[in-house]
Design an enzyme around this catalytic site. Sequence first.
Site, PDB file in Angstrom:
ATOM      1  N   HIS A   1      36.587  17.848  75.899  1.00  0.00           N
ATOM      2  CA  HIS A   1      36.319  16.814  74.891  1.00  0.00           C
ATOM      3  C   HIS A   1      36.224  15.483  75.623  1.00  0.00           C
ATOM      4  O   HIS A   1      37.240  14.938  76.056  1.00  0.00           O
ATOM      5  CB  HIS A   1      37.468  16.810  73.870  1.00  0.00           C
ATOM      6  CG  HIS A   1      37.365  15.745  72.831  1.00  0.00           C
ATOM      7  ND1 HIS A   1      38.408  15.439  71.997  1.00  0.00           N
ATOM      8  CD2 HIS A   1      36.356  14.902  72.494  1.00  0.00           C
ATOM      9  CE1 HIS A   1      38.051  14.460  71.176  1.00  0.00           C
ATOM     10  NE2 HIS A   1      36.811  14.116  71.467  1.00  0.00           N
TER      11      HIS A   1
ATOM     12  N   MET B   1      35.837  11.620  75.969  1.00  0.00           N
ATOM     13  CA  MET B   1      36.002  10.346  75.263  1.00  0.00           C
ATOM     14  C   MET B   1      35.846   9.250  76.319  1.00  0.00           C
ATOM     15  O   MET B   1      36.816   8.624  76.763  1.00  0.00           O
ATOM     16  CB  MET B   1      37.384  10.283  74.586  1.00  0.00           C
ATOM     17  CG  MET B   1      37.488  11.191  73.362  1.00  0.00           C
ATOM     18  SD  MET B   1      39.170  11.547  72.846  1.00  0.00           S
ATOM     19  CE  MET B   1      39.514  12.948  73.918  1.00  0.00           C
TER      20      MET B   1
ATOM     21  N   MET C   1      36.407  15.121  64.393  1.00  0.00           N
ATOM     22  CA  MET C   1      37.691  14.479  64.656  1.00  0.00           C
ATOM     23  C   MET C   1      38.371  14.193  63.327  1.00  0.00           C
ATOM     24  O   MET C   1      37.798  13.510  62.464  1.00  0.00           O
ATOM     25  CB  MET C   1      37.489  13.181  65.441  1.00  0.00           C
ATOM     26  CG  MET C   1      37.051  13.383  66.870  1.00  0.00           C
ATOM     27  SD  MET C   1      38.173  14.420  67.812  1.00  0.00           S
ATOM     28  CE  MET C   1      39.641  13.383  67.848  1.00  0.00           C
TER      29      MET C   1
HETATM   30  C1  DX5 Z   1      43.023  13.025  70.475  1.00  0.00           C
HETATM   31  C2  DX5 Z   1      42.669  14.355  71.115  1.00  0.00           C
HETATM   32  C3  DX5 Z   1      43.378  15.525  70.488  1.00  0.00           C
HETATM   33  C4  DX5 Z   1      44.900  15.385  70.483  1.00  0.00           C
HETATM   34  C5  DX5 Z   1      45.450  16.232  69.358  1.00  0.00           C
HETATM   35  O1  DX5 Z   1      42.044  12.073  70.822  1.00  0.00           O
HETATM   36  O2  DX5 Z   1      41.288  14.589  71.019  1.00  0.00           O
HETATM   37  O3  DX5 Z   1      43.002  16.739  71.151  1.00  0.00           O
HETATM   38  O4  DX5 Z   1      45.443  15.793  71.685  1.00  0.00           O
HETATM   39  O5  DX5 Z   1      46.803  15.919  69.207  1.00  0.00           O
HETATM   40  P1  DX5 Z   1      47.501  16.166  67.784  1.00  0.00           P
HETATM   41  O6  DX5 Z   1      47.225  17.613  67.447  1.00  0.00           O
HETATM   42  O7  DX5 Z   1      48.941  15.893  68.024  1.00  0.00           O
HETATM   43  O8  DX5 Z   1      46.828  15.239  66.821  1.00  0.00           O
HETATM   44 ZN    ZN Z   2      40.442  16.458  71.723  1.00  0.00          ZN
END
Ligand code: DX5
Ligand code: ZN
Length: 238
Positions: free
Chosen positions: A76, A78, A147
């Site tokens: 993923h 970002m 998301m």
């Molecule tokens: C946040 C990430 C998620 C995060 C999820 O930007 O993309 O993968 O680690 O963490 P939880 O499940 O605790 O929201």
């Molecule tokens: Zn993620």
Amino acid sequence: MSVENTASSKPHIHIAPSVMCADLCNLEADIRELETAGIDMLHFDLMDAHFVPNMPIGLVLIQQLRAKTDCTFDIHLMVENNDFFVDAVAEIGVQQIAVHVESATHLDRTLSLIRAHGIKAGAALNPATPLSALDYVLERLDFVLIMTVNPGFAGQKVVPATLRKIAECRAFLDKRGINLPIEVDGNVSFENIPKMVSAGADILVGGTSSVFHKSGSRTENIQQAQQAITLGLAHRGG
Ligand code: DX5
Ligand code: ZN
């Protein structure tokens, strides 16, 4: 980890633990327990502290873990420089990459680059981003990442509107005769999983509110998540 269902019409639901939520000081042991519990996909959040104000894990961690496990690596991104990170993780050896439509200046080109590496391409949408952002890249997609929290941090609460967005994404794809997996990421909790699965989620990113929840072991948490998935499937398309 896919939840096998007796009725062949029922989809396989994957649980992809979010590695940034693991015990990074004992990561190999954590991964071994997850594999023993049946996990076969790992979610890696690569952040550059520009697109999102955080940087939990890096390329070397992914590279070192690659040599330790045969799990599917679900990346993923970002980041601002998507193409750089696509090439970097492709060299390591990963199976799917999601890029944020909000960060990709040339989204069509970046999705094509991912596929040129023989890797599955996904578009990730922030909670506020409309599904119409997918309109002109549908032919380039192997999955969609919805998301359910604002990206950058674990431990947040689901953005309420995103639960209906999952169902709307499924309807958006069905209306166009497109059968793509929907991955859901953010506060995928034992309570939210049934809602997310019944709405159409196929891949669940397990973080601090499920797989890595403090209340149980990894094995116990995965079993509880599987029960929540089964509950969600019972109400799917209902
Ligand atoms: C946040 C990430 C998620 C995060 C999820 O930007 O993309 O993968 O680690 O963490 P939880 O499940 O605790 O929201
Ligand atoms: Zn993620």
